[in-house]
Design an enzyme around this catalytic site. Sequence first.
Site, PDB file in Angstrom:
ATOM      1  N   GLY A  63       0.817  -1.214   0.000  1.00 47.21           N
ATOM      2  CA  GLY A  63       0.000   0.000   0.000  1.00 47.21           C
ATOM      3  C   GLY A  63       0.844   1.254   0.000  1.00 47.21           C
ATOM      4  O   GLY A  63       0.499   2.267  -0.618  1.00 47.21           O
ATOM      5  N   ASP A  64       1.980   1.204   0.710  1.00 47.52           N
ATOM      6  CA  ASP A  64       2.888   2.348   0.758  1.00 47.52           C
ATOM      7  C   ASP A  64       3.607   2.560  -0.565  1.00 47.52           C
ATOM      8  O   ASP A  64       4.248   3.588  -0.765  1.00 47.52           O
ATOM      9  CB  ASP A  64       3.932   2.151   1.862  1.00 47.52           C
ATOM     10  CG  ASP A  64       3.410   2.552   3.229  1.00 47.52           C
ATOM     11  OD1 ASP A  64       2.462   3.347   3.293  1.00 47.52           O
ATOM     12  OD2 ASP A  64       3.944   2.054   4.232  1.00 47.52           O
ATOM     13  N   VAL A  65       3.557   1.562  -1.434  1.00 49.65           N
ATOM     14  CA  VAL A  65       4.258   1.648  -2.720  1.00 49.65           C
ATOM     15  C   VAL A  65       3.289   1.969  -3.855  1.00 49.65           C
ATOM     16  O   VAL A  65       3.593   2.782  -4.733  1.00 49.65           O
ATOM     17  CB  VAL A  65       4.988   0.321  -3.012  1.00 49.65           C
ATOM     18  CG1 VAL A  65       5.658   0.362  -4.374  1.00 49.65           C
ATOM     19  CG2 VAL A  65       6.012   0.036  -1.923  1.00 49.65           C
ATOM     20  N   PRO A 117       1.412   5.827  -3.667  1.00 47.55           N
ATOM     21  CA  PRO A 117       2.148   6.997  -4.168  1.00 47.55           C
ATOM     22  C   PRO A 117       2.138   7.126  -5.681  1.00 47.55           C
ATOM     23  O   PRO A 117       2.179   8.248  -6.204  1.00 47.55           O
ATOM     24  CB  PRO A 117       3.567   6.753  -3.642  1.00 47.55           C
ATOM     25  CG  PRO A 117       3.392   5.899  -2.445  1.00 47.55           C
ATOM     26  CD  PRO A 117       2.230   5.002  -2.764  1.00 47.55           C
TER      27      PRO A 117
END
Length: 403
Positions: free
Chosen positions: A178-180, A183
């Site tokens: 999700g953090d990748v 963005p």
Amino acid sequence: MAEARLMGGALQGLKVADFSWVGAGPRATKDLADNGAEVIKIESRNRLDLGRLSPPFKDGRKHHDGSAFFAQTNTSKKGVAINLGDPKGQAYARKLVAWADVVVENFAAGFMERIGLSWSELQAIKPDIILVSVSVAGRSGPLARFRGYGNSAAAQSGLAAMSGWPDRPPHMAPFAYGDVVAPMFATVAVLAALEHRRRTGRGQHVDVSQVEPLVHVLADEFARHQQGQEVRLGNGSAEAAPHGVYRCRGYDQWCAIAVETDAQWQALCACTGLAPDPRFADLAGRMAHAEEIDAALAAWCATRNKQAVAETLTAAGVPAAAVQDGRDVFADPELAAAGHYVRLEHPVLGAHDMPAPPMRFSETPWAVTRSPLLGEHNRAVFVDMLGLDSEEVAADEQAGVLA
């Protein structure tokens, strides 16, 4: 390349006030900065960016300027330190908003409002401002105040439930997808909002969650699940057999092999000496006898070098690739030929290689510079760029306003 970098990147002239921290926000603004945008990262010594506290650290010693994670997610930015809990610090933040085209934040719901930087207050400062908010579950709906990290989004989105082996619990990926993924959507959103502003003169508030981008990229897996198919296949595949990683000669050495068509299967048999058993003539037969085929293929791979296995099979038209560890990837000749690593000097990390943007533009090359130290550019930003009084800035640094 060095001469071309002096000409500026594709986003030269774009100004970003980056209030984001940890991973999801900083990765988006990093992409903007590497492509020429002027990104000012706003931090506070009173509440350090958790990215600065994330390992690995230089020589294994925890230091707020020694995190490889922070360095990688904040390249090409300038950094200032502001005590956002101080009204005078908030005034400095508002000056950066007035300067910026885009504001990016990924705080918990309500924080921007508490420091006087709500969407309506940002618009009052600069009517055509673009605000991008990145969160786990979005800024509206019943989970608007949900607090978590990328793996929370993996669970919430269905990614974890569809990962792993059918006879084992759901699998959490070793890093937060999700953090990748979020963005990337945030970066597209910034560019779309800028184009809208160019045509209409109007800014807007963009809401990007981590859950929705993951659901977006998992759509075909959801469709298969709705049709009653098993989606938690481990290293297997619903469209190929054999399909997996096979141990090769040496410690922890593997090769990934995928056979989707009958022609690939025949080529695999020719390379490996596997018998062209009529039971395995088509995909259905190979799927039904996957364990038998895997055992035979594993035995063939076990005495061979993984690179040699991959080269032999790919030369015959069978999709295969050596499973590379970190050392292999760093020494990979293809990545080296592509110029994927950029050597940077950092006051704490020292000389280090940083992954470069994975895009190449024919007219507007990127440029990657090192991540900022905490509060490194207070004077450069507030005095040289915004034209504020140098003595007042120095006094506010001493007083803890700019800290």
